[in-house]
Structures are given as structure tokens and as C-alpha cells.
Design a protein around this motif. Structure first.
Motif, PDB file in Angstrom:
ATOM      1  N   UNK A 216       0.854  -1.190  -0.053  1.00 16.11           N
ATOM      2  CA  UNK A 216       0.001   0.041  -0.035  1.00 16.11           C
ATOM      3  C   UNK A 216       1.042   1.121  -0.051  1.00 16.11           C
ATOM      4  N   UNK A 217       0.895   1.880  -1.154  1.00 11.77           N
ATOM      5  CA  UNK A 217       2.012   3.137  -1.287  1.00 11.77           C
ATOM      6  C   UNK A 217       1.583   4.242  -0.339  1.00 11.77           C
ATOM      7  N   UNK A 218       0.321   4.634  -0.092  1.00  6.35           N
ATOM      8  CA  UNK A 218      -0.143   5.618   0.778  1.00  6.35           C
ATOM      9  C   UNK A 218      -0.212   5.234   2.204  1.00  6.35           C
ATOM     10  N   UNK A 219       0.397   4.086   2.691  1.00  8.07           N
ATOM     11  CA  UNK A 219       0.292   3.674   4.101  1.00  8.07           C
ATOM     12  C   UNK A 219       1.726   4.318   4.818  1.00  8.07           C
ATOM     13  N   UNK A 220       1.375   5.219   5.899  1.00 12.11           N
ATOM     14  CA  UNK A 220       2.565   5.892   6.472  1.00 12.11           C
ATOM     15  C   UNK A 220       3.217   6.440   5.906  1.00 12.11           C
ATOM     16  N   UNK A 221       2.801   7.343   5.126  1.00 10.10           N
ATOM     17  CA  UNK A 221       3.422   7.986   3.986  1.00 10.10           C
ATOM     18  C   UNK A 221       4.227   9.060   4.894  1.00 10.10           C
ATOM     19  N   UNK A 222       3.806   9.608   5.988  1.00 11.20           N
ATOM     20  CA  UNK A 222       4.346  10.777   6.610  1.00 11.20           C
ATOM     21  C   UNK A 222       5.920  10.186   7.425  1.00 11.20           C
ATOM     22  N   UNK A 223       5.645   9.050   7.561  1.00  7.93           N
ATOM     23  CA  UNK A 223       6.962   8.362   8.114  1.00  7.93           C
ATOM     24  C   UNK A 223       8.043   8.027   7.196  1.00  7.93           C
ATOM     25  N   UNK A 224       7.278   7.421   5.973  1.00  8.47           N
ATOM     26  CA  UNK A 224       8.123   7.092   4.794  1.00  8.47           C
ATOM     27  C   UNK A 224       9.083   8.161   4.213  1.00  8.47           C
ATOM     28  N   UNK A 225       8.409   9.473   4.373  1.00  2.00           N
ATOM     29  CA  UNK A 225       9.328  10.790   3.912  1.00  2.00           C
ATOM     30  C   UNK A 225      10.549  10.905   4.687  1.00  2.00           C
ATOM     31  N   UNK A 226      10.373  10.603   6.009  1.00  2.00           N
ATOM     32  CA  UNK A 226      11.534  10.874   7.130  1.00  2.00           C
ATOM     33  C   UNK A 226      12.641   9.892   7.009  1.00  2.00           C
ATOM     34  N   UNK A 227      11.825   8.541   6.832  1.00  2.00           N
ATOM     35  CA  UNK A 227      13.023   7.386   7.089  1.00  2.00           C
ATOM     36  C   UNK A 227      13.128   6.816   5.582  1.00  2.00           C
ATOM     37  N   UNK A 228      14.291   6.587   5.087  1.00  2.00           N
ATOM     38  CA  UNK A 228      14.451   5.739   3.888  1.00  2.00           C
ATOM     39  C   UNK A 228      13.488   4.485   3.760  1.00  2.00           C
ATOM     40  N   UNK A 229      12.991   4.269   2.670  1.00  2.00           N
ATOM     41  CA  UNK A 229      12.066   3.135   2.495  1.00  2.00           C
ATOM     42  C   UNK A 229      12.686   1.846   2.889  1.00  2.00           C
ATOM     43  N   UNK A 230      13.902   1.542   2.405  1.00  2.00           N
ATOM     44  CA  UNK A 230      14.678   0.343   2.929  1.00  2.00           C
ATOM     45  C   UNK A 230      14.670  -0.055   4.286  1.00  2.00           C
ATOM     46  N   UNK A 231      15.217   1.188   4.834  1.00  2.00           N
ATOM     47  CA  UNK A 231      15.536   1.027   6.220  1.00  2.00           C
ATOM     48  C   UNK A 231      14.243   1.020   7.249  1.00  2.00           C
ATOM     49  N   UNK A 232      13.177   1.541   6.544  1.00  2.00           N
ATOM     50  CA  UNK A 232      11.884   1.587   7.532  1.00  2.00           C
ATOM     51  C   UNK A 232      11.067   0.115   7.236  1.00  2.00           C
ATOM     52  N   UNK A 233      11.338  -0.525   6.158  1.00  2.00           N
ATOM     53  CA  UNK A 233      10.903  -1.844   6.098  1.00  2.00           C
ATOM     54  C   UNK A 233      11.641  -2.873   6.723  1.00  2.00           C
ATOM     55  N   UNK A 234      12.984  -2.780   6.774  1.00  2.00           N
ATOM     56  CA  UNK A 234      13.698  -3.695   7.584  1.00  2.00           C
ATOM     57  C   UNK A 234      13.632  -3.442   9.122  1.00  2.00           C
ATOM     58  N   UNK A 235      13.172  -2.270   9.657  1.00  2.00           N
ATOM     59  CA  UNK A 235      12.762  -2.133  11.089  1.00  2.00           C
ATOM     60  C   UNK A 235      11.485  -2.757  11.171  1.00  2.00           C
ATOM     61  N   UNK A 236      10.368  -2.635  10.005  1.00  2.00           N
ATOM     62  CA  UNK A 236       9.142  -3.245  10.287  1.00  2.00           C
ATOM     63  C   UNK A 236       9.148  -4.502  10.482  1.00  2.00           C
ATOM     64  N   UNK A 237      10.004  -5.319   9.529  1.00  2.00           N
ATOM     65  CA  UNK A 237      10.456  -6.597   9.465  1.00  2.00           C
ATOM     66  C   UNK A 237      10.918  -7.242  10.712  1.00  2.00           C
ATOM     67  N   UNK A 238      11.719  -6.524  11.192  1.00  2.00           N
ATOM     68  CA  UNK A 238      12.486  -6.839  12.452  1.00  2.00           C
ATOM     69  C   UNK A 238      11.540  -7.073  13.721  1.00  2.00           C
TER      70      UNK A 238
END
Length: 280
Positions: A216-238
């Protein structure tokens, strides 16, 4: 008094294990479907103020609703783990099973097992163990090294009571819980049960959260703009992996605790009494 304190402790964990996942899922649901939760709450407060309803009743009502949502998540998480256990443990990993690697994904782990056995590269053992943590969804009911306890318990019960009890885990577990409740055996199994229920629900919620981030591209867009997508996905996966591992850990601990308590009562304690009688 100590027994009541243990019951209160279990009740607290059990309640938290339903209300917390219910709260997280409700917030996630509102955010996903663009529901203005703050506005809805404000309207609810205004309505209660106009009708002179006490805030205590509002708080109680919200807790009950979240508790009910938590129960739904509890059942959904159980279905989630049963489904992925069938998908990965009993089909995909079994289909690609390699005898040399002990059942883990073929090529890499065949190679890593040889390295681990030769103790040349400890990192391979680390990677192999964590692949188990990630891709295996079914946790052991108890520690495998304590299998001998079941053998001795069944043998002793059948011998003394002239029964034909089979070596089935569910029977052992229920007998153990009966002894815990009626023979005052100190055990942490109830606490571990409440904990693994909480962590299983949280694992399910964070898995959904991770999937929403990916698809979902528009999910947590505010956070995605502040944290690089790859790092954010890794954080959520962990985050998902953390509760995934903790659920399986406490699931095994719960079963193992009940097994050890029953073994102590049926085998060890009776042996101590027998020796005391002989000495006397």
C-alpha cells in the motif's frame, strides 16, 4: 495468598494480551481506511457530555470493545500460524527437504552444515538457526531433550494405576494442569501461556503492518518521507520477527514448564518419599 497473587498476575497478562493487540489493530485499521479516530472520539465525548454520561463508563466501554477486538485477533493469529505452518513447515520446506541439511533450504544449508560441523565458520550456524526462526512457524510443544520425562511419566502412571495411557502430549498437558491447580505445584506455565498469546497476536499484527507497507503506497507516508524506505521496511520486518521468535519461545516454555512440574510430582517427589520410607 501467593496463589491469588499468581492468579492476579496471570489475569493481568491475559487482559493485556487482548486489550493491547485490540488497540493496535483498531488504530491500524483506522489509519488504513482513513478513518478519523480523533474526530470520532471527540464526537463520542461530546455526546456523552450532552447526555451527562460519566467518563468512567466511557473508559470501561472502550476497554470492553478493545477486549473483544483482541479476542478476534487472538483467534485470527492462531489461524495465521496454523496456515503458515501448513504452508512452510509441512509443504514448502518439506518439499525442498535435503537429508544432509536436516530439513532446511537445500543448497546453502547443505554447505553451511558441513562448515558448522567442521567448526570453520560459526556464522553459518548463526544463519542456519535464524532461518529456522524465520521460516518455521510451528514451535516445539516442549524442549526435545525432555522427551524422556514423558516416557517415565506414562510408564509410572500406567504401572501404578493399571491404566493404558498413551504418549499423547495433550493428555500429559491436561494432567499437568490438573496437578498445578490441585496440588499447589509452583509453575510459570500460566504466565508463559498469557505471554505467548500476547506475542502471537502482536506478531500477526506486525506481519499485517509489514504487508501494508509493501503493498500500500499511501500507508504511513509521513514516516516514509522521513526514513528511507529500505531502512523502514527492515525495521518493520525486525519488529515482526521479534514477536515471531518470542511467541515460539514462550510457547515451548509453557509446555516445558507444565511437563517439568508433572515430572517432579509424579516421578521425582514419589522417589524421594520412597527413599525416606526405606531410610526410616
Amino acid at each position: 495468598m501467593e496463589k491469588w497473587l499468581e492468579k492476579i498476575k496471570y489475569w493481568s497478562y491475559d487482559t493485556l494480551g487482548l486489550i493491547l493487540p485490540g488497540t493496535l489493530f483498531t488504530v491500524m485499521l483506522c489509519y488504513t481506511f482513513d478513518l478519523e479516530l480523533s474526530i470520532s472520539l471527540k464526537k463520542l465525548f461530546d455526546f456523552m457530555k450532552d447526555h451527562k454520561v460519566e467518563k468512567g463508563w466511557l473508559f470501561l466501554g472502550i476497554c470492553i470493545c478493545l477486549y473483544l477486538v483482541g479476542n478476534v485477533i487472538k483467534i485470527a493469529s492462531q489461524i495465521f500460524y496454523d496456515f503458515f505452518s501448513s504452508l512452510f513447515d509441512k509443504w514448502i520446506l518439506k518439499k525442498y527437504e535435503c537429508k544432509e541439511s536436516g530439513g532446511i533450504i537445500k543448497c546453502f544449508l547443505c554447505f553451511s552444515r558441513k562448515i558448522v560441523e567442521e567448526e570453520k565458520w560459526p556464522v553459518a550456524k548463526f544463519l542456519r538457526d535464524y532461518l529456522r526462526y524465520i521460516f518455521y512457524f510451528k514451535a516445539p510443544k516442549y524442549f526435545p531433550e525432555n522427551q524422556f520425562m514423558i516416557e517415565e511419566i506414562i510408564e509410572k502412571i500406567n504401572k501404578e494405576k493399571k491404566t493404558s495411557l498413551k504418549k499423547e502430549w495433550y493428555s500429559i498437558y491436561k494432567i499437568s494442569k490438573f496437578y498445578e491447580d490441585n496440588e499447589n505445584i509452583k509453575s510459570l506455565s500460566s504466565t508463559f501461556l498469557a505471554k505467548y498469546t500476547l506475542y502471537r497476536s502482536l506478531s500477526f499484527i506486525f506481519f499485517i503492518n509489514f504487508c501494508l507497507l509493501v503493498f500500500k503506497d499511501d500507508y504511513l507516508t509521513e514516516v516514509k518521507m522521513k526514513i528511507p524506505t529500505g531502512i523502514f521496511l527492515l525495521m518493520m520486518f525486525i519488529s515482526w520477527l521479534t514477536f515471531h521468535i518470542k511467541y515460539k519461545k514462550y510457547y515451548s516454555l509453557c509446555g516445558n514448564e507444565t511437563l517439568v512440574g508433572l515430572y517432579y510430582k509424579i516421578v521425582l517427589k514419589s522417589e524421594v518419599k520412597k527413599n525416606e520410607i526405606i531410610i526410616y
